[in-house]
Write a protein that holds these residues in place. Structure first.
Motif, PDB file in Angstrom:
ATOM      1  N   ASP A  70       0.732  -1.091   0.369  1.00  0.00           N
ATOM      2  CA  ASP A  70       0.277  -0.112   0.119  1.00  0.00           C
ATOM      3  C   ASP A  70       0.555   1.142  -0.049  1.00  0.00           C
ATOM      4  OD1 ASP A  70      -1.713   2.185   0.588  1.00  0.00           O
ATOM      5  OD2 ASP A  70      -2.700   0.953   2.248  1.00  0.00           O
ATOM      6  N   LEU A  71       0.844   1.835  -1.022  1.00  0.00           N
ATOM      7  CA  LEU A  71       2.021   3.746  -1.239  1.00  0.00           C
ATOM      8  C   LEU A  71       1.203   4.308  -0.133  1.00  0.00           C
ATOM      9  CD1 LEU A  71       2.147   3.499  -5.331  1.00  0.00           C
ATOM     10  CD2 LEU A  71       3.993   2.538  -3.197  1.00  0.00           C
ATOM     11  N   ASP A  72       0.939   4.429   0.455  1.00  0.00           N
ATOM     12  CA  ASP A  72      -0.364   5.166   1.185  1.00  0.00           C
ATOM     13  C   ASP A  72      -0.015   4.404   2.584  1.00  0.00           C
ATOM     14  OD1 ASP A  72      -2.040   6.824   0.078  1.00  0.00           O
ATOM     15  OD2 ASP A  72      -3.761   5.199   0.190  1.00  0.00           O
ATOM     16  N   ALA A  73       0.666   3.742   2.785  1.00  0.00           N
ATOM     17  CA  ALA A  73       1.900   3.206   4.296  1.00  0.00           C
ATOM     18  C   ALA A  73       2.745   4.378   3.670  1.00  0.00           C
ATOM     19  CB  ALA A  73       2.176   2.004   4.023  1.00  0.00           C
ATOM     20  N   PRO A  74       3.238   4.891   5.640  1.00  0.00           N
ATOM     21  CA  PRO A  74       4.463   5.651   5.027  1.00  0.00           C
ATOM     22  C   PRO A  74       5.720   4.756   4.981  1.00  0.00           C
ATOM     23  CG  PRO A  74       2.748   5.948   7.228  1.00  0.00           C
ATOM     24  CD  PRO A  74       2.271   5.190   6.921  1.00  0.00           C
ATOM     25  N   PRO A  75       6.244   5.485   4.403  1.00  0.00           N
ATOM     26  CA  PRO A  75       7.922   4.393   3.990  1.00  0.00           C
ATOM     27  C   PRO A  75       8.465   3.860   5.114  1.00  0.00           C
ATOM     28  CG  PRO A  75       7.220   6.001   2.547  1.00  0.00           C
ATOM     29  CD  PRO A  75       6.527   6.067   3.658  1.00  0.00           C
ATOM     30  N   ALA A  76       8.793   4.738   6.510  1.00  0.00           N
ATOM     31  CA  ALA A  76       9.783   4.686   7.602  1.00  0.00           C
ATOM     32  C   ALA A  76       8.620   3.686   8.470  1.00  0.00           C
ATOM     33  CB  ALA A  76       9.233   6.485   8.263  1.00  0.00           C
ATOM     34  N   LEU A  77       7.994   3.135   8.399  1.00  0.00           N
ATOM     35  CA  LEU A  77       7.289   2.438   9.008  1.00  0.00           C
ATOM     36  C   LEU A  77       8.228   0.775   8.885  1.00  0.00           C
ATOM     37  CD1 LEU A  77       3.117   2.633   9.895  1.00  0.00           C
ATOM     38  CD2 LEU A  77       5.380   2.927  11.417  1.00  0.00           C
ATOM     39  N   LEU A  78       8.770   0.691   7.189  1.00  0.00           N
ATOM     40  CA  LEU A  78       8.245  -0.697   6.452  1.00  0.00           C
ATOM     41  C   LEU A  78      11.094  -0.727   6.163  1.00  0.00           C
ATOM     42  CD1 LEU A  78       5.992   0.330   3.492  1.00  0.00           C
ATOM     43  CD2 LEU A  78       6.087  -1.295   5.008  1.00  0.00           C
ATOM     44  N   ALA A  79      11.034   0.661   7.051  1.00  0.00           N
ATOM     45  CA  ALA A  79      12.519   0.696   7.054  1.00  0.00           C
ATOM     46  C   ALA A  79      13.088  -1.442   7.140  1.00  0.00           C
ATOM     47  CB  ALA A  79      12.935   1.842   7.950  1.00  0.00           C
ATOM     48  N   GLY A  80      13.644  -1.587   6.790  1.00  0.00           N
ATOM     49  CA  GLY A  80      14.194  -3.071   6.759  1.00  0.00           C
ATOM     50  C   GLY A  80      13.464  -4.087   6.781  1.00  0.00           C
ATOM     51  N   ALA A  81      11.781  -3.929   6.823  1.00  0.00           N
ATOM     52  CA  ALA A  81      11.165  -4.913   5.994  1.00  0.00           C
ATOM     53  C   ALA A  81      10.899  -5.416   4.655  1.00  0.00           C
ATOM     54  CB  ALA A  81       9.603  -4.596   6.397  1.00  0.00           C
ATOM     55  N   ILE A  82      10.944  -4.686   3.691  1.00  0.00           N
ATOM     56  CA  ILE A  82      11.241  -4.840   2.214  1.00  0.00           C
ATOM     57  C   ILE A  82      12.481  -4.896   1.720  1.00  0.00           C
ATOM     58  CG2 ILE A  82      10.507  -3.673   0.435  1.00  0.00           C
ATOM     59  CD1 ILE A  82       7.890  -4.388   2.136  1.00  0.00           C
ATOM     60  N   SER A  83      12.846  -5.697   1.274  1.00  0.00           N
ATOM     61  CA  SER A  83      14.276  -5.755   0.148  1.00  0.00           C
ATOM     62  C   SER A  83      14.223  -5.453  -1.331  1.00  0.00           C
ATOM     63  CB  SER A  83      14.618  -7.752   0.548  1.00  0.00           C
ATOM     64  OG  SER A  83      13.577  -8.288  -0.234  1.00  0.00           O
ATOM     65  N   ARG A  84      12.902  -5.790  -1.203  1.00  0.00           N
ATOM     66  CA  ARG A  84      13.413  -5.672  -3.199  1.00  0.00           C
ATOM     67  C   ARG A  84      11.871  -4.725  -3.073  1.00  0.00           C
ATOM     68  NH1 ARG A  84      15.552  -9.789  -7.032  1.00  0.00           N
ATOM     69  NH2 ARG A  84      14.678 -11.234  -5.519  1.00  0.00           N
ATOM     70  N   MET A  85      11.546  -3.157  -3.873  1.00  0.00           N
ATOM     71  CA  MET A  85       9.964  -3.307  -4.678  1.00  0.00           C
ATOM     72  C   MET A  85      10.114  -2.671  -6.328  1.00  0.00           C
ATOM     73  SD  MET A  85       7.967  -0.156  -2.189  1.00  0.00           S
ATOM     74  CE  MET A  85       7.890   1.269  -3.117  1.00  0.00           C
ATOM     75  N   ARG A  86       9.109  -2.790  -6.592  1.00  0.00           N
ATOM     76  CA  ARG A  86       8.941  -1.714  -7.780  1.00  0.00           C
ATOM     77  C   ARG A  86       7.811  -0.921  -7.952  1.00  0.00           C
ATOM     78  NH1 ARG A  86      12.228  -4.148 -12.367  1.00  0.00           N
ATOM     79  NH2 ARG A  86      14.420  -3.226 -11.061  1.00  0.00           N
ATOM     80  N   ILE A  87       7.795   0.087  -8.335  1.00  0.00           N
ATOM     81  CA  ILE A  87       6.005   0.486  -8.316  1.00  0.00           C
ATOM     82  C   ILE A  87       6.070   0.883 -10.404  1.00  0.00           C
ATOM     83  CG2 ILE A  87       5.038   2.547  -8.177  1.00  0.00           C
ATOM     84  CD1 ILE A  87       6.639   3.421  -5.865  1.00  0.00           C
ATOM     85  N   PHE A  88       4.945   0.516 -10.410  1.00  0.00           N
ATOM     86  CA  PHE A  88       4.136   0.121 -11.841  1.00  0.00           C
ATOM     87  C   PHE A  88       2.804   1.135 -12.023  1.00  0.00           C
ATOM     88  CE2 PHE A  88       5.721  -4.424 -10.523  1.00  0.00           C
ATOM     89  CZ  PHE A  88       6.431  -3.841 -11.343  1.00  0.00           C
ATOM     90  N   ALA A  89       2.694   1.841 -12.922  1.00  0.00           N
ATOM     91  CA  ALA A  89       2.228   2.662 -13.164  1.00  0.00           C
ATOM     92  C   ALA A  89       0.775   1.988 -14.351  1.00  0.00           C
ATOM     93  CB  ALA A  89       2.760   3.651 -14.338  1.00  0.00           C
ATOM     94  N   GLY A  90       0.173   1.431 -13.733  1.00  0.00           N
ATOM     95  CA  GLY A  90      -1.398   0.396 -14.453  1.00  0.00           C
ATOM     96  C   GLY A  90      -0.956  -0.419 -14.441  1.00  0.00           C
ATOM     97  N   TYR A  91      -2.346  -1.988 -14.685  1.00  0.00           N
ATOM     98  CA  TYR A  91      -2.078  -3.095 -14.364  1.00  0.00           C
ATOM     99  C   TYR A  91      -2.381  -3.592 -15.798  1.00  0.00           C
ATOM    100  CZ  TYR A  91      -6.485  -2.982 -12.804  1.00  0.00           C
ATOM    101  OH  TYR A  91      -8.118  -2.470 -12.710  1.00  0.00           O
ATOM    102  N   SER A  92      -2.227  -4.862 -15.882  1.00  0.00           N
ATOM    103  CA  SER A  92      -2.531  -5.832 -17.102  1.00  0.00           C
ATOM    104  C   SER A  92      -4.098  -6.617 -16.480  1.00  0.00           C
ATOM    105  CB  SER A  92      -2.129  -6.757 -17.782  1.00  0.00           C
ATOM    106  OG  SER A  92      -1.667  -6.033 -17.496  1.00  0.00           O
ATOM    107  N   GLY A  93      -5.120  -6.815 -17.092  1.00  0.00           N
ATOM    108  CA  GLY A  93      -6.910  -7.120 -15.757  1.00  0.00           C
ATOM    109  C   GLY A  93      -6.509  -8.522 -17.392  1.00  0.00           C
ATOM    110  N   TRP A  94      -7.803  -9.086 -16.481  1.00  0.00           N
ATOM    111  CA  TRP A  94      -8.068 -10.093 -17.035  1.00  0.00           C
ATOM    112  C   TRP A  94      -9.900 -10.441 -16.651  1.00  0.00           C
ATOM    113  CZ3 TRP A  94      -3.620 -10.264 -16.825  1.00  0.00           C
ATOM    114  CH2 TRP A  94      -2.417 -10.776 -17.910  1.00  0.00           C
ATOM    115  N   GLY A  95     -10.671 -10.321 -17.414  1.00  0.00           N
ATOM    116  CA  GLY A  95     -12.503 -10.970 -16.540  1.00  0.00           C
ATOM    117  C   GLY A  95     -12.339 -12.117 -16.046  1.00  0.00           C
TER     118      GLY A  95
END
Length: 185
Positions: A104-129
């Protein structure tokens, strides 16, 4: 839920799928069930630095530090795919498979210090019904292959389509040499 979920698999565009935005794309499926599927294109880096649009996350994202084009749906929104560093789920993280999940990008990044090893941010997504992805696979638009932990965080995303095909142990490996323009073959 479907008898066989494809969550955690890669969809690799076959040469038949030759139109943007999916030409030579590699999609990581984050969710797949009877209601449909959701994934992100992991091999389309944008020319936009994360610090220009989501500055608070610029120190958390993995190299190359740019947004990725996740797909044609919801391009005005962002999805963060992250790998957790430990066994405890950090705040704002939802597991998709293994240690990979959505953050959740609304979570404060400071709360995640050391908890995330790698991360990417994507504009949009691919979806199927419901049933749509299965139909596309049956029609020959996608190969479904196992993902590897480094696929979503590849330092050379532009070469991922060929590398994923090359590591397959069947005739798919030969397609890694498929020319960009078959008329030049």
């Amino acid at each position: 839920m479907t008898a066989t979920t494809l969550t955690g698999s890669l969809l690799v565009a076959t040469p038949m799928l030759d139109e943007p935005p999916f030409r030579r794309s590699v999609i990581l499926l984050l969710d797949h069930d009877d209601d449909g599927a959701l994934g992100v294109v992991v091999n389309r880096a944008a020319d936009l630095e994360v610090d220009r649009v989501l500055a608070d996350w610029s120190d958390t994202v993995s190299a190359p530090g740019v947004l990725f084009m996740g797909g044609p749906v919801g391009t005005d929104s962002a999805l963060a795919v992250a790998e957790i560093a430990g066994a405890v789920d950090p705040p704002g993280w939802r597991e998709c498979f293994g240690r990979i999940g959505l953050l959740d990008l609304d979570a404060p990044p400071a709360l995640l210090a050391g908890a995330i090893s790698r991360m990417r941010i994507f504009a949009g997504y691919s979806g199927w019904g419901s049933g749509q992805l299965e139909d596309e696979i049956t029609e020959g638009a996608w190969y479904v292959v196992p993902s590897e932990p480094d696929d979503v965080f590849s330092l050379r995303p532009e070469t991922l389509w060929r590398r994923v095909l090359r590591r397959q142990r069947d005739e798919m490996a030969f397609l890694a040499t498929y020319p960009d323009d078959p008329s030049h073959n």
